[in-house]
Design a protein around this motif. Sequence first.
Motif, PDB file in Angstrom:
ATOM      1  N   HIS A 103       0.851  -1.190   0.000  1.00 10.86           N
ATOM      2  CA  HIS A 103       0.000   0.000   0.000  1.00 10.86           C
ATOM      3  C   HIS A 103       0.890   1.245   0.000  1.00 10.86           C
ATOM      4  CE1 HIS A 103      -2.942   2.974   1.267  1.00 10.86           C
ATOM      5  NE2 HIS A 103      -3.865   2.106   0.857  1.00 10.86           N
ATOM      6  N   PRO A 104       0.496   2.276  -0.745  1.00  6.62           N
ATOM      7  CA  PRO A 104       1.313   3.508  -0.807  1.00  6.62           C
ATOM      8  C   PRO A 104       1.647   4.103   0.561  1.00  6.62           C
ATOM      9  CG  PRO A 104      -0.396   3.585  -2.479  1.00  6.62           C
ATOM     10  CD  PRO A 104      -0.662   2.354  -1.645  1.00  6.62           C
ATOM     11  N   LEU A 105       0.754   4.001   1.516  1.00  8.88           N
ATOM     12  CA  LEU A 105       1.046   4.551   2.846  1.00  8.88           C
ATOM     13  C   LEU A 105       2.093   3.741   3.594  1.00  8.88           C
ATOM     14  CD1 LEU A 105      -2.487   5.648   4.103  1.00  8.88           C
ATOM     15  CD2 LEU A 105      -0.651   7.077   3.197  1.00  8.88           C
ATOM     16  N   ASN A 106       2.352   2.529   3.140  1.00 11.31           N
ATOM     17  CA  ASN A 106       3.376   1.695   3.775  1.00 11.31           C
ATOM     18  C   ASN A 106       4.662   1.631   2.962  1.00 11.31           C
ATOM     19  OD1 ASN A 106       1.899   1.018   6.044  1.00 11.31           O
ATOM     20  ND2 ASN A 106       0.904  -0.697   5.037  1.00 11.31           N
ATOM     21  N   SER A 107       4.794   2.503   1.976  1.00 13.60           N
ATOM     22  CA  SER A 107       6.026   2.523   1.179  1.00 13.60           C
ATOM     23  C   SER A 107       7.187   2.975   2.059  1.00 13.60           C
ATOM     24  CB  SER A 107       5.880   3.467  -0.016  1.00 13.60           C
ATOM     25  OG  SER A 107       5.855   4.813   0.426  1.00 13.60           O
ATOM     26  N   VAL A 152      -5.010  11.286   3.220  1.00 12.69           N
ATOM     27  CA  VAL A 152      -6.426  11.513   2.932  1.00 12.69           C
ATOM     28  C   VAL A 152      -6.910  10.559   1.842  1.00 12.69           C
ATOM     29  CG1 VAL A 152      -8.041  13.177   1.913  1.00 12.69           C
ATOM     30  CG2 VAL A 152      -6.464  13.907   3.708  1.00 12.69           C
ATOM     31  N   LEU A 153      -6.102  10.371   0.821  1.00 10.22           N
ATOM     32  CA  LEU A 153      -6.504   9.527  -0.299  1.00 10.22           C
ATOM     33  C   LEU A 153      -6.376   8.033  -0.006  1.00 10.22           C
ATOM     34  CD1 LEU A 153      -4.931  11.542  -3.243  1.00 10.22           C
ATOM     35  CD2 LEU A 153      -7.330  11.486  -2.542  1.00 10.22           C
ATOM     36  N   GLY A 154      -5.503   7.660   0.926  1.00  5.83           N
ATOM     37  CA  GLY A 154      -5.215   6.252   1.122  1.00  5.83           C
ATOM     38  C   GLY A 154      -5.688   5.615   2.404  1.00  5.83           C
ATOM     39  N   VAL A 155      -6.091   6.408   3.372  1.00  6.28           N
ATOM     40  CA  VAL A 155      -6.406   5.838   4.683  1.00  6.28           C
ATOM     41  C   VAL A 155      -7.614   4.903   4.623  1.00  6.28           C
ATOM     42  CG1 VAL A 155      -7.863   7.707   5.584  1.00  6.28           C
ATOM     43  CG2 VAL A 155      -6.465   6.353   7.139  1.00  6.28           C
ATOM     44  N   THR A 156      -8.606   5.228   3.805  1.00  2.00           N
ATOM     45  CA  THR A 156      -9.793   4.383   3.739  1.00  2.00           C
ATOM     46  C   THR A 156      -9.465   3.016   3.152  1.00  2.00           C
ATOM     47  OG1 THR A 156     -11.213   6.315   3.536  1.00  2.00           O
ATOM     48  CG2 THR A 156     -12.156   4.212   2.854  1.00  2.00           C
ATOM     49  N   SER A 157      -8.683   2.997   2.082  1.00  4.88           N
ATOM     50  CA  SER A 157      -8.350   1.712   1.469  1.00  4.88           C
ATOM     51  C   SER A 157      -7.478   0.876   2.401  1.00  4.88           C
ATOM     52  CB  SER A 157      -7.675   1.892   0.111  1.00  4.88           C
ATOM     53  OG  SER A 157      -6.438   2.555   0.245  1.00  4.88           O
ATOM     54  N   LEU A 158      -6.550   1.508   3.111  1.00  5.55           N
ATOM     55  CA  LEU A 158      -5.710   0.765   4.057  1.00  5.55           C
ATOM     56  C   LEU A 158      -6.558   0.253   5.219  1.00  5.55           C
ATOM     57  CD1 LEU A 158      -2.907  -0.246   4.734  1.00  5.55           C
ATOM     58  CD2 LEU A 158      -2.458   1.935   5.878  1.00  5.55           C
ATOM     59  N   TRP A 159      -7.495   1.051   5.681  1.00  5.04           N
ATOM     60  CA  TRP A 159      -8.393   0.637   6.752  1.00  5.04           C
ATOM     61  C   TRP A 159      -9.198  -0.580   6.308  1.00  5.04           C
ATOM     62  CZ3 TRP A 159     -13.761   0.411   7.163  1.00  5.04           C
ATOM     63  CH2 TRP A 159     -14.247   0.152   8.439  1.00  5.04           C
ATOM     64  N   SER A 194       6.982  15.706   1.010  1.00  5.53           N
ATOM     65  CA  SER A 194       6.751  16.833   1.912  1.00  5.53           C
ATOM     66  C   SER A 194       5.605  16.507   2.857  1.00  5.53           C
ATOM     67  CB  SER A 194       6.401  18.084   1.103  1.00  5.53           C
ATOM     68  OG  SER A 194       5.142  17.903   0.469  1.00  5.53           O
ATOM     69  N   ALA A 195       5.460  17.338   3.869  1.00  4.85           N
ATOM     70  CA  ALA A 195       4.359  17.136   4.810  1.00  4.85           C
ATOM     71  C   ALA A 195       3.020  17.245   4.082  1.00  4.85           C
ATOM     72  CB  ALA A 195       4.445  18.158   5.943  1.00  4.85           C
ATOM     73  N   ALA A 196       2.917  18.163   3.135  1.00  2.00           N
ATOM     74  CA  ALA A 196       1.681  18.309   2.368  1.00  2.00           C
ATOM     75  C   ALA A 196       1.407  17.064   1.526  1.00  2.00           C
ATOM     76  CB  ALA A 196       1.753  19.541   1.475  1.00  2.00           C
ATOM     77  N   ALA A 197       2.441  16.523   0.895  1.00  4.08           N
ATOM     78  CA  ALA A 197       2.277  15.310   0.090  1.00  4.08           C
ATOM     79  C   ALA A 197       1.883  14.130   0.976  1.00  4.08           C
ATOM     80  CB  ALA A 197       3.555  15.001  -0.674  1.00  4.08           C
ATOM     81  N   GLN A 198       2.450  14.057   2.170  1.00  3.99           N
ATOM     82  CA  GLN A 198       2.083  13.000   3.103  1.00  3.99           C
ATOM     83  C   GLN A 198       0.625  13.127   3.523  1.00  3.99           C
ATOM     84  OE1 GLN A 198       4.943  12.139   6.347  1.00  3.99           O
ATOM     85  NE2 GLN A 198       6.200  13.699   5.344  1.00  3.99           N
ATOM     86  N   GLY A 199       0.208  14.352   3.783  1.00  2.00           N
ATOM     87  CA  GLY A 199      -1.181  14.595   4.172  1.00  2.00           C
ATOM     88  C   GLY A 199      -2.147  14.204   3.067  1.00  2.00           C
ATOM     89  N   LYS A 200      -1.805  14.567   1.837  1.00  2.00           N
ATOM     90  CA  LYS A 200      -2.654  14.220   0.693  1.00  2.00           C
ATOM     91  C   LYS A 200      -2.720  12.703   0.534  1.00  2.00           C
ATOM     92  CE  LYS A 200      -3.261  14.994  -4.236  1.00  2.00           C
ATOM     93  NZ  LYS A 200      -2.730  15.638  -5.442  1.00  2.00           N
TER      94      LYS A 200
END
Length: 95
Positions: free
Chosen positions: A24-28, A69-76, A60-66
């Motif tokens: 998952h992108p959030l776990n890269s 927002v876009l990935g938390v639901t799919s990871l959940w 960046s912090a902004a890129a991480q935030g984006k």
Amino acid sequence: MAASEKLAKAQSELTDINVRIDNHPLNSSAMKDAREVVAEHRDAGKDAVEVALAERGLPSAAAQGKALVLGVTSLWNLNRKRVGLENRIRRLDRL
């Protein structure tokens, strides 16, 4: 379908879900490294965090935030499926 077949199918599905969670992108590695840098420099302020991220070529912090927002639901959803499969495997393993 026999219990042993159901168990094998659930284990296969769990393996697939775990791979999807790992990929998952959030776990890269870049996102994990970026979160560590933010945690390390949090007390130094936003500008120091952004400089530290940029120096390491991390999001960046902004890129991480984006991404969050876009990935938390799919990871959940993936984690919810993982827990359900683990529970199913435990039940089937007792049969």
